[in-house]
Design a protein around this motif. Sequence first.
Motif, PDB file in Angstrom:
ATOM      1  N   MET A   1       0.849  -1.187   0.000  1.00 58.18           N
ATOM      2  CA  MET A   1       0.000   0.000   0.000  1.00 58.18           C
ATOM      3  C   MET A   1       0.886   1.240   0.000  1.00 58.18           C
ATOM      4  O   MET A   1       1.804   1.344   0.796  1.00 58.18           O
ATOM      5  N   PRO A   2       0.638   2.182  -0.888  1.00 57.23           N
ATOM      6  CA  PRO A   2       1.446   3.392  -0.894  1.00 57.23           C
ATOM      7  C   PRO A   2       1.214   4.205   0.372  1.00 57.23           C
ATOM      8  O   PRO A   2       0.135   4.185   0.957  1.00 57.23           O
ATOM      9  N   ARG A   3       2.247   4.897   0.799  1.00 58.19           N
ATOM     10  CA  ARG A   3       2.143   5.699   2.020  1.00 58.19           C
ATOM     11  C   ARG A   3       1.444   7.029   1.765  1.00 58.19           C
ATOM     12  O   ARG A   3       0.982   7.657   2.679  1.00 58.19           O
ATOM     13  N   ARG A   4       1.406   7.459   0.512  1.00 60.36           N
ATOM     14  CA  ARG A   4       0.780   8.731   0.171  1.00 60.36           C
ATOM     15  C   ARG A   4      -0.242   8.533  -0.932  1.00 60.36           C
ATOM     16  O   ARG A   4      -0.083   7.691  -1.797  1.00 60.36           O
ATOM     17  N   VAL A  94     -11.499   8.048   0.036  1.00 59.92           N
ATOM     18  CA  VAL A  94     -10.662   7.808   1.207  1.00 59.92           C
ATOM     19  C   VAL A  94     -10.830   6.404   1.800  1.00 59.92           C
ATOM     20  O   VAL A  94      -9.853   5.782   2.206  1.00 59.92           O
ATOM     21  N   VAL A  95     -12.050   5.893   1.833  1.00 60.89           N
ATOM     22  CA  VAL A  95     -12.297   4.590   2.475  1.00 60.89           C
ATOM     23  C   VAL A  95     -11.436   3.478   1.869  1.00 60.89           C
ATOM     24  O   VAL A  95     -10.825   2.712   2.618  1.00 60.89           O
ATOM     25  N   PRO A  96     -11.330   3.352   0.535  1.00 64.02           N
ATOM     26  CA  PRO A  96     -10.480   2.281  -0.005  1.00 64.02           C
ATOM     27  C   PRO A  96      -9.020   2.381   0.451  1.00 64.02           C
ATOM     28  O   PRO A  96      -8.359   1.361   0.631  1.00 64.02           O
ATOM     29  N   LEU A  97      -8.536   3.584   0.653  1.00 65.53           N
ATOM     30  CA  LEU A  97      -7.155   3.753   1.110  1.00 65.53           C
ATOM     31  C   LEU A  97      -6.974   3.212   2.525  1.00 65.53           C
ATOM     32  O   LEU A  97      -5.967   2.572   2.830  1.00 65.53           O
ATOM     33  N   PHE A  98      -7.951   3.451   3.388  1.00 70.11           N
ATOM     34  CA  PHE A  98      -7.864   2.965   4.760  1.00 70.11           C
ATOM     35  C   PHE A  98      -8.178   1.474   4.857  1.00 70.11           C
ATOM     36  O   PHE A  98      -7.596   0.772   5.670  1.00 70.11           O
ATOM     37  N   ARG A 100      -7.395  -0.968   3.054  1.00 75.26           N
ATOM     38  CA  ARG A 100      -6.224  -1.811   2.795  1.00 75.26           C
ATOM     39  C   ARG A 100      -5.395  -2.033   4.045  1.00 75.26           C
ATOM     40  O   ARG A 100      -4.746  -3.059   4.175  1.00 75.26           O
ATOM     41  N   GLY A 101      -5.407  -1.065   4.950  1.00 72.03           N
ATOM     42  CA  GLY A 101      -4.595  -1.173   6.150  1.00 72.03           C
ATOM     43  C   GLY A 101      -5.291  -1.835   7.326  1.00 72.03           C
ATOM     44  O   GLY A 101      -4.649  -2.103   8.344  1.00 72.03           O
ATOM     45  N   PHE A 102      -6.590  -2.096   7.218  1.00 70.32           N
ATOM     46  CA  PHE A 102      -7.323  -2.708   8.329  1.00 70.32           C
ATOM     47  C   PHE A 102      -7.074  -4.207   8.382  1.00 70.32           C
ATOM     48  O   PHE A 102      -6.935  -4.858   7.350  1.00 70.32           O
TER      49      PHE A 102
END
Length: 182
Positions: A1-4, A94-98, A100-102
């Motif tokens: 996952m990219p950090r930015r 925004v939700v898809p970005l978060f 991935r980290g859950f």
Amino acid sequence: MPRRADDLFGQIATFRALHAAALEAVKGKRRKPGAAAFMANLEKEVLRLEAELRDGSYRPGGYTTFMVKEPKERFISAAPFRDRVVHHALCAMVVPLFERGFIDDSFANREGKGSHRAFARAGRKARHGNEAVVWVDQAPGRGRVVRRSVDGAGRGTGDEPRERRLERGAGRRRELRPIDLR
């Protein structure tokens, strides 16, 4: 996952994103006056919203607060429909970005998850030799603690004040094992 994630604002403040967000926001709200007025002039409203977002003149409107009595008495604050469109556009980016980290065992406020799936997951973990502890928040300051032992039998402790839960939890802290999240 990219950090930015670069230029999220540029992706949100587009006609396509706002139009899709309006179609999502209107679900179940078509007969509400604000939604009906917005949808009657959809293209014009979306273009206006896009222009306001891009030039920085967009300002959220005031919330409407009302009381509902079912299933329990509580106050609800509702954003104006055009603000709901912006909320949906923002969440769509925004939700898809978060997500991935859950971790997979996180169930609160996630699409396709929820309390039923959380309990089912806890039950599966318990059957595989892990003790699962689930806290279900039913109202502010109250909830239900369910412990599943290795054999999968659930023991509900019922509704209880937060203070009692904390007191009891302090004495049992070493007995409880967290669910293996890997």
